[in-house]
Write an enzyme that holds these catalytic residues in place. Structure first.
Site, short mmCIF file in Angstrom:
data_model
loop_
_atom_site.label_atom_id
_atom_site.label_comp_id
_atom_site.label_asym_id
_atom_site.label_seq_id
_atom_site.Cartn_x
_atom_site.Cartn_y
_atom_site.Cartn_z
N HIS A 1 0.84 -1.22 0.00
CA HIS A 1 0.00 0.00 0.00
C HIS A 1 0.86 1.26 0.00
O HIS A 1 0.43 2.29 0.51
CB HIS A 1 -0.96 0.02 1.20
N SER B 1 15.08 21.40 -16.64
CA SER B 1 13.92 22.24 -16.90
C SER B 1 14.39 23.51 -17.59
O SER B 1 15.47 24.03 -17.29
CB SER B 1 13.23 22.58 -15.58
N LYS C 1 16.34 21.55 -11.60
CA LYS C 1 15.56 20.33 -11.83
C LYS C 1 16.38 19.21 -12.44
O LYS C 1 17.27 19.42 -13.25
CB LYS C 1 14.36 20.62 -12.75
N GLU D 1 9.13 8.45 -16.86
CA GLU D 1 7.78 8.95 -17.18
C GLU D 1 7.38 8.60 -18.61
O GLU D 1 6.23 8.25 -18.88
CB GLU D 1 7.74 10.47 -16.98
#
Ligand code: ARG
Length: 478
Positions: free
Chosen positions: A171, A292, A298, A305
């Site tokens: 979980h 970024s 970043k 992704e």
């Protein structure tokens, strides 16, 4: 002049320029229909397979005495000329409907009307089914190689995490201590199953349709077994109607692709989480991180992704094909032409995504200090319950006792391992000094020594199983 459509010099219809079937029609094809009918932009990438299948068909026609030796050699030379021409010039402004029509037209241009003998006994139905299977078998081999590379990378990552504790999650809550290797291996075993799946898909692709004609087989004495061997198929299709309509093997391949997508996206989701500041368990290398345009600090896990995102189209392609096939009537139907886009897209997606993910894994590093800093002593709550079990207390009771201790620790804002022995003994007198030994990840992982568990031996067995499997896959190549 008669208003009957005429054959041109190339044997193709004047009313349907560039088609292989125009003479029974009055007038040309409607422009809207031309656009719908064309598949060349998609199937042109099958030109090598089409030429290869055509050469094998010419040999089969020779063995069946449909072609004499001179005709065979001219057709083979002509097909080689076609291949050179496509390699040099591409397709130019070809206006034909599909790759089969283009190759045939070019053959006629190379060797004249003799080229018109090649299509004897053959239909584009068995021809295109053969070409796409040739493509599919080779694609399965390439995808299998990429999956092996990914598995090798995960194996190396597991080795880097062999002596590294990590929380095991359920979980997404800290559950029990594991070794980081155990986590890496959990993903690896999923990809090993995908390797089994891609092998099944390749076997399913390896059934030769050529010689099935449009639907009813071939009236010339074609040796289909010889054709099968020549083209590297495993088996000859046993039924000509099934042969031209069967796309099950594409479903197998697309299902495999969808499963690889599911597995890549689950691994990727872990990588996205684990490379975040909040977790920080894993650092992806510079080569697989992105920055970024606005925020100078970043360091984004785009590789993960994108792999997670690509799984959407992999699932979609499977659904496309299943939906395409459902409810088709007997034999070949033109719907089947739509099989290729889904197939190509899955293969292309896998061939871009799997190597990138493999590279990211190969160069990823665990960050032990960060992992250690988040490991909460409540990870040992089950071990604490098991401690009492070893003193003869029934597990159900030990679960309740430790539950109360966890509550006490939370109320007093103290880590579970900092409760005093007195606190524990108030819950059960079986607690003794040695309870302190429970809060040790190495002990906790070592006692889970059954097959598939967290002990060093259990993990080493998993690593060995994987190593043997990967070594065997190397040998079984090709
Ligand atoms: N391009 C077609 C396909 O990929 C083959 C053509 C068969 N056409 C036909 N009218 N039977 O399925």
């Amino acid at each position: 002049m008669s208003d009957e459509p005429r054959e041109t010099d190339s044997g193709q219809s004047s009313e349907h320029p560039g088609s292989l079937w125009g003479t029974r029609f009055d007038g040309g094809m409607a422009p809207e229909m031309v656009s719908l009918n064309r598949s060349l932009s998609v199937d042109s990438r099958l030109w090598r397979e089409d030429v290869r299948g055509s050469k094998a068909w010419a040999q089969a026609l020779r063995r069946a005495d449909v072609l004499n030796p001179n005709e065979l050699s001219s057709i083979i030379t002509g097909l080689e000329g076609v291949a050179h021409r496509i390699e040099r010039e591409g397709f130019g402004a070809a206006e034909e409907e599909d790759i089969h029509t283009v190759v045939e037209r070019m053959l006629l241009e190379e060797i004249g009307s003799l080229g018109g003998k090649l299509h004897t006994g053959r239909s584009r139905n068995d021809q295109s089914a053969t070409g796409v299977r040739l493509f599919g078998m080779a694609a399965c081999d390439r995808i299998r190689e990429h999956l092996l590379t990914l598995c090798r990378a995960l194996h190396e990552l597991a080795l880097r995490g062999l002596h590294l504790p990590m929380p095991g999650y359920t979980h997404l809550q800290q559950a029990q201590p594991i070794r980081a290797a155990h986590w890496a291996l959990s993903h690896l075993f999923a990809f090993l199953r995908d390797i089994d799946r891609i092998e099944v898909a390749k076997d399913a692709a390896g059934v030769l349709p050529l010689g099935s004609g449009a639907v009813a087989g071939c009236p010339f004495p074609i040796d289909r077994e010889a054709l099968k061997d020549e083209l590297g198929f495993r088996q000859v299709s046993p039924n000509s109607i099934d042969a031209v309509a069967d796309r099950d093997w594409i479903c197998d391949l697309l299902y495999t692709g969808a499963m690889v997508g599911v597995h890549m996206s689950r691994l990727s989701e872990d990588l996205v989480l684990f490379s975040s500041l909040e977790f920080g368990f894993v650092r992806l290398s510079d080569g697989f991180s992105t920055g970024s345009s606005l925020m100078p600090q970043k360091r984004n896990p785009d590789v993960a992704e994108l792999a997670r995102g690509k799984s959407g189209r992999l699932n979609g392609n499977l659904v496309t094909l299943l939906t395409l096939l459902k409810g088709l009537p007997t034999g070949y139907n033109r719907d089947l032409q739509e099989d290729k886009e889904a197939l190509f897209d899955t293969c292309d997606t896998l061939e871009v995504t799997v190597p990138a993910l493999a590279g990211a894994i190969k160069t990823a590093q665990f960050v032990p200090g960060k992992i250690e800093s988040v490991m909460d002593s409540q990870l040992f709550a089950t071990d604490l319950a098991d401690y009492l079990v070893n003193k003869g207390v029934p597990f159900r009771e030990t679960h309740e006792i430790v539950g109360r201790l966890v509550r006490l620790a939370e109320q007093s804002e103290s880590p579970l391992n900092e409760l005093s022995l007195d606190d524990m003994r108030r819950e059960h007198e079986a607690f003794e000094e040695d309870v302190a030994e429970v809060f040790d990840w190495e002990r906790s992982t070592e006692v889970r020594d059954t097959i598939g568990g967290t002990s060093l031996k259990a993990i080493q067995e998993q690593l060995e199983e994987v190593r043997a499997r990967l070594a065997g896959s190397e040998k079984g190549k090709g």
